[in-house]
Design a protein around this motif. Structure first.
Motif, short mmCIF file in Angstrom:
data_model
loop_
_atom_site.label_atom_id
_atom_site.label_comp_id
_atom_site.label_asym_id
_atom_site.label_seq_id
_atom_site.Cartn_x
_atom_site.Cartn_y
_atom_site.Cartn_z
N LYS A 1 42.28 53.88 75.89
CA LYS A 1 42.07 52.77 76.82
C LYS A 1 42.29 53.34 78.21
N ARG B 1 49.20 52.63 70.56
CA ARG B 1 47.89 52.99 71.11
C ARG B 1 48.02 53.52 72.54
N ARG C 1 28.63 54.64 75.93
CA ARG C 1 29.99 54.46 76.47
C ARG C 1 30.90 55.60 76.06
N TYR D 1 35.73 52.10 81.33
CA TYR D 1 35.26 50.82 81.85
C TYR D 1 34.30 51.03 83.02
N THR E 1 41.59 41.00 72.06
CA THR E 1 42.70 40.14 72.46
C THR E 1 42.26 38.94 73.29
N SER F 1 33.52 45.16 75.58
CA SER F 1 34.83 45.79 75.37
C SER F 1 35.56 45.14 74.21
N GLY G 1 41.05 48.46 67.98
CA GLY G 1 41.59 47.19 68.42
C GLY G 1 42.68 46.66 67.48
N VAL G 2 43.67 46.03 68.07
CA VAL G 2 44.72 45.38 67.30
C VAL G 2 44.12 44.16 66.60
N THR G 3 43.19 43.49 67.28
CA THR G 3 42.53 42.34 66.67
C THR G 3 41.68 42.80 65.48
N GLU H 1 30.54 49.35 69.36
CA GLU H 1 31.35 48.24 69.88
C GLU H 1 30.44 47.25 70.58
C1 LIG Z 1 40.93 46.78 74.34
C2 LIG Z 1 39.61 47.08 73.72
C3 LIG Z 1 39.20 46.51 72.50
C4 LIG Z 1 39.97 45.45 71.76
O1 LIG Z 1 41.26 45.79 71.43
P1 LIG Z 1 42.32 44.65 71.07
O2 LIG Z 1 43.58 45.42 70.83
O3 LIG Z 1 41.84 43.96 69.87
O4 LIG Z 1 42.40 43.75 72.25
C5 LIG Z 1 37.99 46.92 71.97
N1 LIG Z 1 37.19 47.79 72.60
C6 LIG Z 1 37.53 48.33 73.79
C7 LIG Z 1 36.62 49.28 74.45
C8 LIG Z 1 38.75 47.99 74.39
O5 LIG Z 1 39.07 48.52 75.56
#
Ligand SMILES: *Cc1c(COP(=O)(O)O)cnc(C)c1O
Length: 360
Positions: A199, A97, A189, A204, A305, A238, A261-263, A235
């Motif tokens: 990312k 990513r 966003r 942000y 995460t 974040s 997201g990895v989660t 979303e």
């Molecule tokens: C980092 C992030 C996530 C979650 O990603 P994970 O890899 O699950 O931590 C989701 N949305 C946004 C905007 C993020 O920056």
């Protein structure tokens, strides 16, 4: 993942800092003794990887990243198991990513083997900083930013990459607290063709005001809708968002406006392992309202995460309030949280090969 042997030179601190006790940890304000650094060039890639004492970077006021936001980051964690082993969770997904974010922001890609070696060796050097108390972890923050001192609007020729570490408290020290969320219908966003899937720092910065206004109105976070029709759910704060509607786990598709997201990916896999039907498909706020009214909206939760699973107990949209399960935590939310946390800490078998041990 098979890594070739990459040895990164280490300059150790002369006097290690005192470490906070596990019950004094918060989030992101205490940093370990060391950091990883390397220098980048648009034409020559990355060079001089090194682990050095954690400390200030020296930047010129003209540094490109400060002016134009050419900056990307990642967030992952190292977990200490009851067996005292330290594990990373799916770092190769963060690395992939990161390189997608890099491509979008014109930052040179980082060799995945070098990236993984840097993560493992840095965490190994500061291994004692990985806390032991239940739910605690070591947060890992890789960053790459444009470092040219130059006010031209163009991709920088030079870059700085660093990885810093921060021991963090258990997210749910007092148990799950389902969140009250405001559905954001004024700010966006991310838009089609924008940077929502990267990312990057600017995403942000652009979302702070909505979060502040939501908090001032008594909500924990905002639920983001698509930037064009403000109708499709994207979303939550974040985090990625998922719903149990009827017997199906539903989450918005990754079509370029949301962060993959990895989660999110791991939760979808676990739900499939449980035998659930999983759908990545567009969800409108109208569908959610209707499902809440007819009782088929069974669970709403964020994934990321930091929290792993963050149950949502209430959604407020244009003056209407949708209660989810009367604010109680759903069975799937709890099961996913328990199982993912257990896999991360080696308490459950790692059937998908998600964890990567950090050697002593
Ligand atoms: C980092 C992030 C996530 C979650 O990603 P994970 O890899 O699950 O931590 C989701 N949305 C946004 C905007 C993020 O920056």
């Amino acid at each position: 993942m098979q890594t070739k042997q990459i040895e990164i030179p280490v300059t150790r601190v002369r006097r290690p800092k005192p470490r906070p006790l596990d019950d004094q940890l918060g989030f992101g304000q205490v940093f370990t003794d060391h950091m990883f650094l390397m220098d980048g060039a648009a034409d020559a890639g990355w060079s001089d990887p090194r682990i050095v004492p954690y400390g200030p970077l020296s930047l010129e006021p003209a540094t490109v990243a400060l002016h134009y936001g050419q900056s990307i980051f990642e967030g992952l964690k190292a977990y200490r198991g009851e067996d005292d082993a330290v594990r990373l969770f799916r770092p190769e997904r963060n690395i992939a990513r990161f390189n997608r974010s890099a491509a979008r922001l014109c930052v040179p890609p980082v060799d995945p083997d070098l990236f993984l070696a840097a993560l493992k060796q840095l965490v190994a050097v500061d291994r004692e900083w990985v806390p032991r108390a239940p739910g605690t972890s070591l947060y890992i923050r890789p960053v790459a930013f444009a470092s040219d001192p130059d006010l031209h609007v163009r991709p920088s020729r030079t870059y700085c990459f660093f990885i810093m570490l921060s021991p963090v408290a258990a997210y749910y020290a007092e148990g799950f607290r389902p969140l009250r969320i405001r559905v954001e219908d004024r700010y966006a966003r991310s838009v089609r063709g924008g940077t929502g899937a990267a990312k990057t720092a600017g995403n942000y910065a652009g979302s702070l005001l909505a979060g502040e206004e939501a908090q001032a109105a008594g909500f924990a976070q905002v639920l983001w809708l698509d930037g064009i029709r403000q109708e499709y759910v994207e979303e939550v704060g974040s985090m990625n968002i998922a719903f149990v509607i009827g017997d199906e786990l539903v989450t918005p598709p990754a079509t370029g406006t949301l962060l993959e997201g990895v989660t999110r990916e791991s939760v979808l896999q676990l739900a499939r392992d449980y035998g659930m039907t999983v759908a990545e498909r567009p969800v409108t706020i109208g569908e959610l309202l209707a499902a809440a009214r007819d009782g088929t909206l069974r669970e709403v939760f964020g994934t990321g995460t930091a929290a792993v699973i963050s149950p949502v107990g209430e959604l407020a949209y244009k003056g209407e309030r949708i209660r989810v399960r009367d604010g109680a935590v759903g069975a799937l939310s709890r099961r996913l949280f328990d199982d993912l946390s257990a896999i991360q800490r080696g308490r459950l078998p790692d059937r998908h090969g998600w964890t990567v041990p950090v050697e002593d």
